[in-house]
Design a protein around this motif. Structure first.
Motif, PDB file in Angstrom:
ATOM      1  N   THR A 143      33.995 -17.232  -7.920  1.00 15.95           N
ATOM      2  CA  THR A 143      34.192 -16.163  -6.936  1.00 15.95           C
ATOM      3  C   THR A 143      34.624 -16.748  -5.597  1.00 15.95           C
ATOM      4  O   THR A 143      34.187 -17.829  -5.199  1.00 15.95           O
ATOM      5  CB  THR A 143      32.904 -15.342  -6.729  1.00 15.95           C
ATOM      6  N   SER A 144      35.468 -16.029  -4.889  1.00 16.84           N
ATOM      7  CA  SER A 144      35.978 -16.520  -3.605  1.00 16.84           C
ATOM      8  C   SER A 144      34.862 -16.618  -2.573  1.00 16.84           C
ATOM      9  O   SER A 144      34.854 -17.532  -1.731  1.00 16.84           O
ATOM     10  CB  SER A 144      37.086 -15.601  -3.090  1.00 16.84           C
ATOM     11  N   GLU A 145      33.874 -15.701  -2.625  1.00 18.76           N
ATOM     12  CA  GLU A 145      32.777 -15.736  -1.667  1.00 18.76           C
ATOM     13  C   GLU A 145      31.972 -17.022  -1.799  1.00 18.76           C
ATOM     14  O   GLU A 145      31.648 -17.678  -0.806  1.00 18.76           O
ATOM     15  CB  GLU A 145      31.858 -14.521  -1.863  1.00 18.76           C
ATOM     16  N   PHE A 146      31.658 -17.403  -3.034  1.00 23.45           N
ATOM     17  CA  PHE A 146      30.885 -18.613  -3.272  1.00 23.45           C
ATOM     18  C   PHE A 146      31.644 -19.844  -2.796  1.00 23.45           C
ATOM     19  O   PHE A 146      31.102 -20.710  -2.096  1.00 23.45           O
ATOM     20  CB  PHE A 146      30.558 -18.734  -4.757  1.00 23.45           C
ATOM     21  N   VAL A 147      32.917 -19.952  -3.189  1.00 24.59           N
ATOM     22  CA  VAL A 147      33.714 -21.134  -2.840  1.00 24.59           C
ATOM     23  C   VAL A 147      33.810 -21.293  -1.333  1.00 24.59           C
ATOM     24  O   VAL A 147      33.675 -22.397  -0.792  1.00 24.59           O
ATOM     25  CB  VAL A 147      35.116 -21.040  -3.478  1.00 24.59           C
ATOM     26  N   TRP A 148      34.009 -20.160  -0.636  1.00 21.05           N
ATOM     27  CA  TRP A 148      34.176 -20.266   0.809  1.00 21.05           C
ATOM     28  C   TRP A 148      32.852 -20.534   1.518  1.00 21.05           C
ATOM     29  O   TRP A 148      32.772 -21.383   2.408  1.00 21.05           O
ATOM     30  CB  TRP A 148      34.822 -18.994   1.358  1.00 21.05           C
ATOM     31  N   LYS A 149      31.797 -19.831   1.136  1.00 21.63           N
ATOM     32  CA  LYS A 149      30.504 -20.043   1.782  1.00 21.63           C
ATOM     33  C   LYS A 149      29.980 -21.461   1.536  1.00 21.63           C
ATOM     34  O   LYS A 149      29.355 -22.061   2.399  1.00 21.63           O
ATOM     35  CB  LYS A 149      29.482 -19.018   1.289  1.00 21.63           C
ATOM     36  N   MET A 150      30.246 -21.979   0.340  1.00 22.80           N
ATOM     37  CA  MET A 150      29.795 -23.324  -0.004  1.00 22.80           C
ATOM     38  C   MET A 150      30.735 -24.407   0.503  1.00 22.80           C
ATOM     39  O   MET A 150      30.386 -25.580   0.532  1.00 22.80           O
ATOM     40  CB  MET A 150      29.667 -23.452  -1.526  1.00 22.80           C
ATOM     41  N   ARG A 151      31.970 -23.992   0.874  1.00 20.94           N
ATOM     42  CA  ARG A 151      33.006 -24.950   1.248  1.00 20.94           C
ATOM     43  C   ARG A 151      33.142 -26.009   0.149  1.00 20.94           C
ATOM     44  O   ARG A 151      33.116 -27.213   0.413  1.00 20.94           O
ATOM     45  CB  ARG A 151      32.683 -25.623   2.587  1.00 20.94           C
ATOM     46  N   VAL A 152      33.291 -25.555  -1.091  1.00 25.71           N
ATOM     47  CA  VAL A 152      33.338 -26.463  -2.230  1.00 25.71           C
ATOM     48  C   VAL A 152      34.776 -26.591  -2.735  1.00 25.71           C
ATOM     49  O   VAL A 152      35.392 -25.612  -3.149  1.00 25.71           O
ATOM     50  CB  VAL A 152      32.389 -25.999  -3.363  1.00 25.71           C
ATOM     51  N   SER A 153      35.315 -27.802  -2.665  1.00 20.04           N
ATOM     52  CA  SER A 153      36.668 -28.057  -3.155  1.00 20.04           C
ATOM     53  C   SER A 153      36.641 -28.635  -4.566  1.00 20.04           C
ATOM     54  O   SER A 153      37.663 -28.661  -5.254  1.00 20.04           O
ATOM     55  CB  SER A 153      37.412 -29.024  -2.224  1.00 20.04           C
ATOM     56  N   GLY A 154      35.471 -29.123  -4.981  1.00 18.24           N
ATOM     57  CA  GLY A 154      35.326 -29.631  -6.341  1.00 18.24           C
ATOM     58  C   GLY A 154      35.172 -28.498  -7.335  1.00 18.24           C
ATOM     59  O   GLY A 154      35.396 -27.336  -7.025  1.00 18.24           O
ATOM     60  N   MET A 155      34.773 -28.820  -8.554  1.00 19.15           N
ATOM     61  CA  MET A 155      34.659 -27.839  -9.634  1.00 19.15           C
ATOM     62  C   MET A 155      35.973 -27.082  -9.798  1.00 19.15           C
ATOM     63  O   MET A 155      35.993 -25.885 -10.088  1.00 19.15           O
ATOM     64  CB  MET A 155      33.526 -26.843  -9.350  1.00 19.15           C
ATOM     65  N   ALA A 156      37.090 -27.785  -9.617  1.00 16.63           N
ATOM     66  CA  ALA A 156      38.394 -27.125  -9.560  1.00 16.63           C
ATOM     67  C   ALA A 156      38.746 -26.415 -10.863  1.00 16.63           C
ATOM     68  O   ALA A 156      39.065 -25.220 -10.872  1.00 16.63           O
ATOM     69  CB  ALA A 156      39.483 -28.141  -9.210  1.00 16.63           C
ATOM     70  N   ALA A 157      38.693 -27.143 -11.976  1.00 14.89           N
ATOM     71  CA  ALA A 157      39.049 -26.535 -13.258  1.00 14.89           C
ATOM     72  C   ALA A 157      38.003 -25.505 -13.677  1.00 14.89           C
ATOM     73  O   ALA A 157      38.329 -24.407 -14.120  1.00 14.89           O
ATOM     74  CB  ALA A 157      39.196 -27.610 -14.331  1.00 14.89           C
ATOM     75  N   PHE A 158      36.719 -25.850 -13.521  1.00 14.14           N
ATOM     76  CA  PHE A 158      35.642 -24.945 -13.909  1.00 14.14           C
ATOM     77  C   PHE A 158      35.707 -23.646 -13.110  1.00 14.14           C
ATOM     78  O   PHE A 158      35.684 -22.549 -13.665  1.00 14.14           O
ATOM     79  CB  PHE A 158      34.292 -25.626 -13.698  1.00 14.14           C
TER      80      PHE A 158
END
Length: 260
Positions: free
Chosen positions: A143-158
């Motif tokens: 989800t975009s909310e999780f990625v942005w709030k976490m600032r996570v660039s990893g887990m790209a394929a997953f």
């Protein structure tokens, strides 16, 4: 007798779902795996079962012919119907789980991580079932909310494939709505699947995971690590409770803190 197909049940949450479903003599449970002989945890579960209601089917989710053959095997047992399809197959090898877009040795290996296919093989059986439920095991990582709030660039394929799965589920929800289907995505929560993992995380991965958890604790109000058994129980309770009014929804676990 309710019938279930768990796509991807050799380990982790899929294995726990199969285990809990098989505890009821009323259920007929089918589990697809890439490699039947290599699915040691699942094979042990089948061997210990006294109800003989678990059927293991060898079918890779990227092989539509194998999936159709698996659906034909299901039809032989059920008389041609299926009530619930739970799709949980995913690439979760620890080596690649935390990688970002630029962390692969070459683009061929990056592409390989994104290879997967949606599944139509079981749809004819579901149309003849009574429950007409399709459930995608989702993840906040998509989800975009999780990625942005976490600032996570990893887990790209997953993360990207999970996001694609969410959209695929929504497309099926729209397509099958006139037929009375319920198609949803359900996030099982933060689940410790290390006991059945193919590979154990090394020190680098453990450090990355620790940092990940620290960041997650900072943005959420309800973080808890579930065992696969706990997650499966919550998940199946949700599967039982959903109805056509929930069609097209994504049921998350994480509750985010309000930003000040």
């Amino acid at each position: 007798m309710p019938s279930y197909v768990v796509v991807g049940g050799s380990r982790g949450i899929g294995l726990a779902l199969a285990q809990q479903l098989a505890t009821s003599a009323e259920n007929t449970v089918f589990v697809t795996v890439r490699n039947k002989s290599g699915s040691t945890h699942l094979n042990e579960l089948v061997a210990k079962s006294t109800l003989s209601n678990i059927h293991v089917l060898e079918a890779d989710v990227t092989d539509h012919r194998a999936l159709k053959a698996a659906a034909a095997d299901v039809a032989k047992v059920t008389g041609g119907s299926l009530d619930v399809l739970i799709h949980g197959a995913a690439r979760t090898e620890m080596t690649n789980m935390l990688r970002g877009m630029t962390d692969y040795e070459d683009d061929d290996k990056l592409d390989a991580e994104f290879l997967d296919s949606a599944m139509n093989a079981f749809l004819p059986l579901l149309r003849r079932g009574s429950a007409k439920k399709i459930v995608i095991i989702g993840g906040e990582g998509g989800t975009s909310e999780f990625v942005w709030k976490m600032r996570v660039s990893g887990m790209a394929a997953f993360g990207t494939t999970k996001a694609a799965e969410h959209l695929v589920a929504l497309k099926y929800a729209v397509l099958l709505e006139p037929e009375g289907f319920t198609v949803v995505g359900i996030c099982p929560g933060f689940v410790d699947t290390s006991s059945t993992a193919v590979e154990k995380p090394d020190d680098t991965a453990m450090s990355a995971i620790a940092g990940f958890i620290t960041r997650l604790q900072a943005i959420s109000t309800n973080l808890k690590s579930f065992t696969p058994e706990e997650a499966a129980k919550r998940f199946l309770n949700l599967v039982d409770s959903i109805s056509t009014k929930d069609n097209g929804s994504f049921i998350e676990y994480i509750e985010y803190k309000k930003e000040s």
